[in-house]
Design an enzyme around this catalytic site. Structure first.
Site, short mmCIF file in Angstrom:
data_model
loop_
_atom_site.label_atom_id
_atom_site.label_comp_id
_atom_site.label_asym_id
_atom_site.label_seq_id
_atom_site.Cartn_x
_atom_site.Cartn_y
_atom_site.Cartn_z
N CYS A 192 -7.05 -28.61 -81.70
CA CYS A 192 -5.87 -28.23 -80.91
C CYS A 192 -6.01 -26.82 -80.33
O CYS A 192 -5.65 -26.59 -79.17
CB CYS A 192 -4.62 -28.27 -81.79
SG CYS A 192 -4.36 -29.80 -82.70
N ASP A 193 -6.49 -25.88 -81.13
CA ASP A 193 -6.41 -24.47 -80.76
C ASP A 193 -7.75 -23.80 -80.45
O ASP A 193 -7.76 -22.65 -80.00
CB ASP A 193 -5.73 -23.69 -81.90
CG ASP A 193 -4.31 -24.19 -82.17
OD1 ASP A 193 -3.68 -24.69 -81.22
OD2 ASP A 193 -3.84 -24.06 -83.32
N CYS A 240 -5.74 -26.40 -86.99
CA CYS A 240 -6.27 -27.46 -86.13
C CYS A 240 -7.26 -26.88 -85.13
O CYS A 240 -6.86 -26.32 -84.10
CB CYS A 240 -5.13 -28.18 -85.41
SG CYS A 240 -5.70 -29.52 -84.34
#
Length: 301
Positions: free
Chosen positions: A134-135, A131
């Site tokens: 997300c990261d 992701c």
């Protein structure tokens, strides 16, 4: 607890099914093992949904969540491990307790495909990620790589280009499979470098990812690419194995359904990306959810 309709999976297909089933006056329970929204959650911008050209995945999922909650849909955050046929309908088992429903809609979605390399699992969360949204921020001003050649891979590269000093997009072919406009956006970014005809053979690093060993599939040449992170976008797999004894799956593990989203077991319907189909988009997921819910309502009559 007993319900008219149980829905397994809280992505766009499952939540749309819940919306239509609840609006039809049925009692509905929706099971989700992680977060409502599914694969659409990390999408930075949804550009191909009719009349919503700039909505992000979280906003879209949040809107659906509010809709079904207002209609009284019960949400259970648990993974359904088994569905069994009963005299009155179906029983659904989770790690916590059992539930009963007269009809079931399976909208289990997909999980990320892995490279299958040694040490890969140990490095998940330590440089290996699925992701970018997300990261990506954790690797600000560092060099990272994305593997894949489709829309998701290119979108991930574009997201990472906003945080990272350099992004390498690695693909086993020389041509991308991504939509033309996405590929053009990627090529316009000076800090994204495309490495085609190349596969990843090894992941280096013990406590965290440090570098990749790459091999050119045409020349056989090997190179080492130091990166702080690798974002994998090489496809997904259906999460249907738990239901294989009850409904028919194709050779790749996808639910086999008809045009009304009916499976081989009367009373069980399937919707979304976990079904056998040629197109998997947000629009097709919500379409499936609509059809599956209305088919289930008709079945209960």
């Amino acid at each position: 607890m007993k319900y008219d309709i149980a829905i397994v999976g809280g992505g766009p297909a499952g939540m749309t099914a819940a919306l239509y089933a609840a609006r039809a006056g049925k009692s509905v329970v929706l099971f989700e093992g992680e977060m409502l929204g599914g694969q659409i959650l990390p999408t930075r911008k949804i550009e191909n949904y009719p009349a919503l050209p700039d909505v992000d995945g979280y906003t879209f999922a949040d809107g659906l969540t509010k809709q079904i909650t207002a209609l009284g849909v019960s949400t259970v955050y648990a993974t359904v491990t088994k569905v069994e046929k009963t005299d009155e309908g179906f029983s659904l088992l989770t790690s916590g307790e059992g539930y009963e429903a007269k009809a079931v809609i399976l909208a289990t979605g997909l999980k990320h495909r892995k490279l299958g390399l040694a040490g890969e699992d140990a490095l998940i969360g330590r440089g290996v990620s699925f992701c970018a949204t997300c990261d990506g921020m954790f690797f600000r001003r560092r060099e990272v790589a994305v593997v894949g050649g489709g829309n998701t891979a290119v979108q991930d590269a574009l997201v990472l280009a906003e945080y990272c000093s350099r992004v390498y997009l690695i693909h086993r072919r020389n041509e991308l499979r991504a939509e033309k406009n996405l590929a053009e956006q990627m090529r316009a970014k000076e800090n994204i470098e495309f490495i085609g005809e190349t596969v990843i053979e090894e992941l280096e690093g013990e406590e965290a990812l440090q570098s990749l060993t790459l091999r050119n599939v045409t020349t056989g040449a090997v190179q080492y690419l130091p990166v702080a992170a690798l974002f994998e976008a090489i496809g997904q797999l259906p999460q249907n194995a738990a239901f294989s004894g009850l409904v028919a799956l194709d050779e790749d593990g996808y639910f086999i359904t008809d045009n009304e989203c009916r499976t081989s077991c009367p009373g069980i319907f399937a919707a979304g990306d976990a079904c056998r189909k040629t197109v998997r988009q947000l629009t097709t997921a919500v379409s499936d959810g609509t059809v599956a819910a209305l088919s289930a309502v008709e079945y209960l009559r």
